[in-house]
Design a protein around this motif. Structure first.
Motif, mmCIF file in Angstrom:
data_model
loop_
_atom_site.group_PDB
_atom_site.id
_atom_site.type_symbol
_atom_site.label_atom_id
_atom_site.label_comp_id
_atom_site.label_asym_id
_atom_site.label_seq_id
_atom_site.Cartn_x
_atom_site.Cartn_y
_atom_site.Cartn_z
ATOM 1 N N TYR A 59 -1.676 -5.218 14.282
ATOM 2 C CA TYR A 59 -0.596 -4.434 13.693
ATOM 3 C C TYR A 59 -0.666 -4.494 12.165
ATOM 4 O O TYR A 59 -0.474 -3.496 11.472
ATOM 5 C CB TYR A 59 0.748 -4.953 14.197
ATOM 6 N N ASN A 60 -0.971 -5.687 11.636
ATOM 7 C CA ASN A 60 -1.079 -5.875 10.199
ATOM 8 C C ASN A 60 -2.229 -5.051 9.626
ATOM 9 O O ASN A 60 -2.099 -4.441 8.560
ATOM 10 C CB ASN A 60 -1.257 -7.358 9.882
ATOM 11 N N LYS A 61 -3.362 -5.019 10.307
ATOM 12 C CA LYS A 61 -4.520 -4.228 9.857
ATOM 13 C C LYS A 61 -4.171 -2.742 9.807
ATOM 14 O O LYS A 61 -4.587 -2.022 8.898
ATOM 15 C CB LYS A 61 -5.731 -4.453 10.765
ATOM 16 N N ARG A 62 -3.415 -2.262 10.802
ATOM 17 C CA ARG A 62 -2.982 -0.858 10.786
ATOM 18 C C ARG A 62 -2.084 -0.586 9.578
ATOM 19 O O ARG A 62 -2.151 0.471 8.966
ATOM 20 C CB ARG A 62 -2.272 -0.502 12.087
ATOM 21 N N GLY A 63 -1.232 -1.560 9.241
ATOM 22 C CA GLY A 63 -0.375 -1.420 8.064
ATOM 23 C C GLY A 63 -1.169 -1.344 6.778
ATOM 24 O O GLY A 63 -0.850 -0.568 5.879
ATOM 25 N N ALA A 120 -3.217 2.122 2.402
ATOM 26 C CA ALA A 120 -4.405 2.633 1.699
ATOM 27 C C ALA A 120 -4.411 4.160 1.722
ATOM 28 O O ALA A 120 -4.781 4.797 0.728
ATOM 29 C CB ALA A 120 -5.675 2.064 2.327
ATOM 30 N N GLU A 121 -3.983 4.752 2.824
ATOM 31 C CA GLU A 121 -3.896 6.216 2.905
ATOM 32 C C GLU A 121 -2.823 6.755 1.958
ATOM 33 O O GLU A 121 -3.016 7.794 1.328
ATOM 34 C CB GLU A 121 -3.610 6.636 4.345
ATOM 35 N N TYR A 143 -3.278 9.343 -1.215
ATOM 36 C CA TYR A 143 -2.429 10.520 -1.404
ATOM 37 C C TYR A 143 -1.900 10.586 -2.842
ATOM 38 O O TYR A 143 -1.889 11.635 -3.467
ATOM 39 C CB TYR A 143 -1.278 10.495 -0.398
ATOM 40 N N TYR A 144 -1.478 9.435 -3.377
ATOM 41 C CA TYR A 144 -0.918 9.381 -4.725
ATOM 42 C C TYR A 144 -1.977 9.142 -5.809
ATOM 43 O O TYR A 144 -1.651 9.012 -6.980
ATOM 44 C CB TYR A 144 0.146 8.279 -4.827
ATOM 45 N N GLU A 145 -3.247 9.044 -5.393
ATOM 46 C CA GLU A 145 -4.352 8.792 -6.307
ATOM 47 C C GLU A 145 -4.153 7.495 -7.091
ATOM 48 O O GLU A 145 -4.379 7.418 -8.299
ATOM 49 C CB GLU A 145 -4.571 9.980 -7.244
ATOM 50 N N LEU A 146 -3.738 6.450 -6.367
ATOM 51 C CA LEU A 146 -3.546 5.126 -6.943
ATOM 52 C C LEU A 146 -4.607 4.178 -6.405
ATOM 53 O O LEU A 146 -5.139 4.384 -5.317
ATOM 54 C CB LEU A 146 -2.152 4.582 -6.598
ATOM 55 N N LYS A 164 -9.427 0.485 -2.453
ATOM 56 C CA LYS A 164 -8.036 0.185 -2.792
ATOM 57 C C LYS A 164 -7.782 -1.316 -2.778
ATOM 58 O O LYS A 164 -8.338 -2.049 -1.959
ATOM 59 C CB LYS A 164 -7.067 0.846 -1.798
ATOM 60 N N LEU A 165 -6.915 -1.778 -3.679
ATOM 61 C CA LEU A 165 -6.514 -3.168 -3.718
ATOM 62 C C LEU A 165 -5.079 -3.264 -3.234
ATOM 63 O O LEU A 165 -4.188 -2.599 -3.785
ATOM 64 C CB LEU A 165 -6.626 -3.729 -5.146
#
Length: 99
Positions: A49-53, A58-59, A63-66, A92-93
């Motif tokens: 569940y944590n990995k899905r989070g 990250a998605e 979307y926000y280009e961060l 992503k970090l």
């Protein structure tokens, strides 16, 4: 929210469950002094569940280009490992805090 409001008062905004254009809902987005912070809140339900989070936030970052986002995991297990750690998902970090 009670903690954030006095900090960002007058210099930023906080959005609870803002919706993206593809109808997904993020938990929290904070605009503060020209920067945007995406925060995902999760209740611990195991590693899978944590990995899905992690993938989910990250998605949102894409979307926000961060490049950096935050995840707060609420773990009610008696033998939990509390603390803050950095997790890399693709380019992503994620800064994850387990409380």
């Amino acid at each position: 929210m009670l903690f954030l409001k006095p900090i960002i008062n007058g210099t930023g905004n906080c959005y609870v469950e803002p919706e993206t254009r593809n109808r997904e809902r993020m938990d929290l987005v904070v605009d503060y002094r020209g920067e945007q912070f995406v925060v995902e809140l999760k209740i611990w339900h195991g590693d899978a569940y944590n990995k899905r989070g992690e993938k989910q936030i990250a998605e949102y970052l894409e979307y926000y280009e961060l490049k950096k986002g935050y995840m707060i995991s609420f773990n009610f297990n008696k033998k939990k490992e509390i603390g803050v750690k950095d997790i890399v998902v693709g380019d992503k970090l994620l800064v994850e805090a387990v409380v």
